[in-house]
Write an enzyme that holds these catalytic residues in place. Sequence first.
Site, short mmCIF file in Angstrom:
data_model
loop_
_atom_site.label_atom_id
_atom_site.label_comp_id
_atom_site.label_asym_id
_atom_site.label_seq_id
_atom_site.Cartn_x
_atom_site.Cartn_y
_atom_site.Cartn_z
N LYS A 1 -3.26 6.01 15.66
CA LYS A 1 -4.14 6.78 15.04
C LYS A 1 -4.99 7.47 15.58
CE LYS A 1 -3.03 4.65 10.53
NZ LYS A 1 -4.55 3.01 9.98
N GLU B 1 -2.82 10.20 -0.30
CA GLU B 1 -2.22 10.91 1.13
C GLU B 1 -0.83 11.72 0.38
OE1 GLU B 1 -0.62 7.39 3.62
OE2 GLU B 1 -2.70 6.90 4.27
N GLN C 1 1.12 -1.23 0.35
CA GLN C 1 0.32 0.08 -0.24
C GLN C 1 0.47 1.21 0.38
OE1 GLN C 1 -4.20 -0.08 2.02
NE2 GLN C 1 -2.54 1.62 3.41
#
Length: 429
Positions: free
Chosen positions: A339, A205, A163
């Site tokens: 996170k 991103e 990813q």
Amino acid sequence: MSAIVDIIGREVLDSRGNPTVECDVLLESGVMGRAAVPSGASTGSREAIELRDGDKSRYLGKGVLKAVEHINTEISEAIMGLDASEQAFLDRTLIDLDGTENKGRLGANAMLAVSMAVAKAAAEEAGLPLYRYFGGSGAMQLPVPMMNIVNGGAHANNSLDIQEFMIMPVSQTSFREALRCGAEIFHALKKILADKGMSTAVGDEGGFAPNFSSNEECLNTVVQAIEKAGYRAGEDVLLALDCAASEFYHEGEGVYQLEGEGLKLSSTQFADYLANLCDKFPIVSIEDGMAEGDWDGWKTLTEKLGTRVQLVGDDLFVTNTKILKEGIEKGIGNSILIKINQIGTLTETFAAIEMAKRAGYTAVISHRSGETEDSTIADIAVGTNAGQIKTGSLSRSDRMAKYNQLLRIEEDLGDIASYPGKGAFYNLR
């Protein structure tokens, strides 16, 4: 006392054009704190619940009016008049009010927006920058950035199974110089891709999403960009991966299917595959190198690479101290991705960072793929002396907001600011 006198929740849009929650908290003195929460694309199954409306006639069902209503009614009634400087008490009040294990009733997005806004208001009331409010006089270390310059997997429409392909500037003596290094490599990579006739469009991103034929081709091109920008791969700049392996793990078969390369691998074979990449390239960190439910695979990977590569649990640990504690006891991974919206309050976020550090694990403070202009995670990274931050590539203002805030913090710290470089990986040999 910094009494809370007003709380306002609202629906705003994130960097992907999806609704998210923003909250204002007003104190008796007239100061205000404002915070907006992020949202993820590849999410761990045990994350705290982000409350969405499910009304297909609005924002494809992704509206957050229910979460906003919870802020403006139940949550407001519960914390009105409380002291904003009592963060742990406020967060405990929110957790008890929700009453569920996964924050599914009020919504982690509603709770986090309030938790963050309260902290910002309290810092303002105290006359302190947010990082100093979080960390006191000991907050002085800037984080090494993990810069996601090539996107694959769930973050892009290409044939890369991994990813994220990231760079980490480590030879620099300041965050400012590290940021410059990253930006120069980003632009060098853009030129290389353009010269090859490959796409220079960016993903969620801010990283590029070209159609490489394999993960190795991508890594070779990133190394080429590092050198083209005048830096040395393995010395000035290290590489990092986010496999997001849960996305291509087939639990029934127990295999990792790398469709881009036509491979079906067992956990042991995939660990060997990653070890081979680490032998060929200066990779210092691998996030979610195994699926979140494949703890045996994680154990194999940790035994194989855990002394020389940072093995970061994101979907694995979901910023949850109960799961992290189990991972520490079983010797799974050696790092946690933090996170804030995976757990839903600042107090629980800080507890996870503290637990990781006590166990000798590193903590990487992270954005989500759906971000806002809110830069709180930059202050958390410095306030906790975490040493590492993952907040995207060198484009898109939702990512730049965090980097620019770190520049301001470094300037504010002056001569006492430190940049850890390779020292950020204190648990590797």
